[in-house]
Motif scaffolding. Sequence first.
Motif, PDB file in Angstrom:
ATOM      1  N   ARG A  75      25.909   3.076 -34.443  1.00  0.00           N
ATOM      2  CA  ARG A  75      26.294   2.176 -33.353  1.00  0.00           C
ATOM      3  C   ARG A  75      26.466   0.747 -33.882  1.00  0.00           C
ATOM      4  N   GLU A  76      25.553   0.363 -34.777  1.00  0.00           N
ATOM      5  CA  GLU A  76      25.656  -0.977 -35.374  1.00  0.00           C
ATOM      6  C   GLU A  76      26.970  -1.113 -36.146  1.00  0.00           C
ATOM      7  N   LEU A  77      27.354  -0.064 -36.856  1.00  0.00           N
ATOM      8  CA  LEU A  77      28.606  -0.085 -37.610  1.00  0.00           C
ATOM      9  C   LEU A  77      29.793  -0.300 -36.671  1.00  0.00           C
ATOM     10  N   ARG A  78      29.808   0.458 -35.581  1.00  0.00           N
ATOM     11  CA  ARG A  78      30.886   0.308 -34.593  1.00  0.00           C
ATOM     12  C   ARG A  78      30.921  -1.104 -34.023  1.00  0.00           C
ATOM     13  N   GLU A  79      29.748  -1.611 -33.664  1.00  0.00           N
ATOM     14  CA  GLU A  79      29.677  -2.937 -33.041  1.00  0.00           C
ATOM     15  C   GLU A  79      30.126  -4.027 -34.003  1.00  0.00           C
ATOM     16  N   ARG A  80      29.705  -3.903 -35.255  1.00  0.00           N
ATOM     17  CA  ARG A  80      30.098  -4.907 -36.259  1.00  0.00           C
ATOM     18  C   ARG A  80      31.611  -4.896 -36.496  1.00  0.00           C
ATOM     19  N   LEU A  81      32.198  -3.696 -36.497  1.00  0.00           N
ATOM     20  CA  LEU A  81      33.653  -3.606 -36.677  1.00  0.00           C
ATOM     21  C   LEU A  81      34.376  -4.276 -35.513  1.00  0.00           C
ATOM     22  N   LEU A  82      33.897  -4.023 -34.291  1.00  0.00           N
ATOM     23  CA  LEU A  82      34.503  -4.633 -33.097  1.00  0.00           C
ATOM     24  C   LEU A  82      34.393  -6.156 -33.142  1.00  0.00           C
TER      25      LEU A  82
END
Lengths: 229, 229
Positions: free
Chosen positions: B13-20
């Motif tokens: 989830r952190e990976l997704r959020e950081r990409l966004l």
Amino acid sequence: MRHTDTEYEHELRELRERLLLMAGRVEEMIAQSVKAVMTRNPYLANATIESDKRVNQDEIKIDELCLIILAKRQPVASDLRFVTLALKMVTDIERIGDLAVNVCERAIKLSDKPELQPINDISVISALVQSMIKDAIQAFVVGDPKKAQLVIDRDDEVDHLYQKIFRDILEIMIKDPSVIEQGIEIQSVAKLLERMADHSTNLAEQVIFMVKGKDVRHHGKLETNNKIH
Amino acid sequence: MRHTDTEYEHELRELRERLLLMAGRVEEMIAQSVKAVMTRNPYLANATIESDKRVNQDEIKIDELCLIILAKRQPVASDLRFVTLALKMVTDIERIGDLAVNVCERAIKLSDKPELQPINDISVISALVQSMIKDAIQAFVVGDPKKAQLVIDRDDEVDHLYQKIFRDILEIMIKDPSVIEQGIEIQSVAKLLERMADHSTNLAEQVIFMVKGKDVRHHGKLETNNKIH
């Protein structure tokens, strides 16, 4: 089934070899695409476009190999870094191939039109770019950051030549607007070669990152930003 | 120590959020860089160049997070594909940020020179490119290939607008060679925006590849090759 170290080493060697082979193909594509422009040869251009299919297959194959190694071998430390960087680098190599295809498309358009005076700097940029790709990939497979740095240094020369070509052609077009169509195409060829040099610089920056384990990428990028058009 | 599934889910989830977050920053950089060109504002350009540092840090952080997930969690199947594609995509997003820096450099050069007649198509391309990046990243995090396809389709419009701008400015320069310096800078801005659209198209192609599990990348590329300059 647990695999032996030898099998794992074999896979890593295969990855290196495939990257070298793919990069060699792309270098050849650049040479042929520029030759097609200089000799006004649409047949050579078409044959070179055709050869990009092999490069695209190389990318798919290398991506697969990387995923297999990651899933089966679960590499750590420097091997993990090597495989994940291979995944990133293959994208740059493949895009250089796409840019060579774009050069071929210009060559085809140019072969229909009256010849513009020869722009020899195009061949000079082309030779530089080929050497940059070759050296960046060599630096990657042997892990040589000095060699990678020399690639980054050569990008200045390419930028300088690109600007010279762009202005020389603009001057020709202003003096004689009847050659605008050809002029724009030759400017595009120069721009495409300059973009290939940028990709090669990115490859080299990634190698330094891998070997030195610290991020010098954004140094290089901040410096080169001043020269990119 | 064995980590729980919840920790692993948290990392993804952190990976997704950081990409966004990173993509959002880059969108904002594009908007500000083009505003700096249109309003001839070198201060805005400098502030935007400064904000690229955050984007570069985002890239390093996301790369690290991906390596940690690969090393600690040893993901397989769709998770492995998600993480390795995140590694590839972050490179494209970061390069779009570099291109926005290049637009800012043009804005600074232009602010010193007499104004060229306004080229409104530049704002149109800019809005299109921002929407392409946003949608490509959204398509990635929710795994929506239809949304990704719409991004690829929009690239045609960008190519068309780029060619129109290039020729409009060439015409202006030929009529009045005293504005050549400004004309070249504006042509470069248009070219930089067109390259951002190419990167967004690459992002979208990678999403389709991830979701459908088959390689549609080279289809898209072979088609778009005819339009890239």
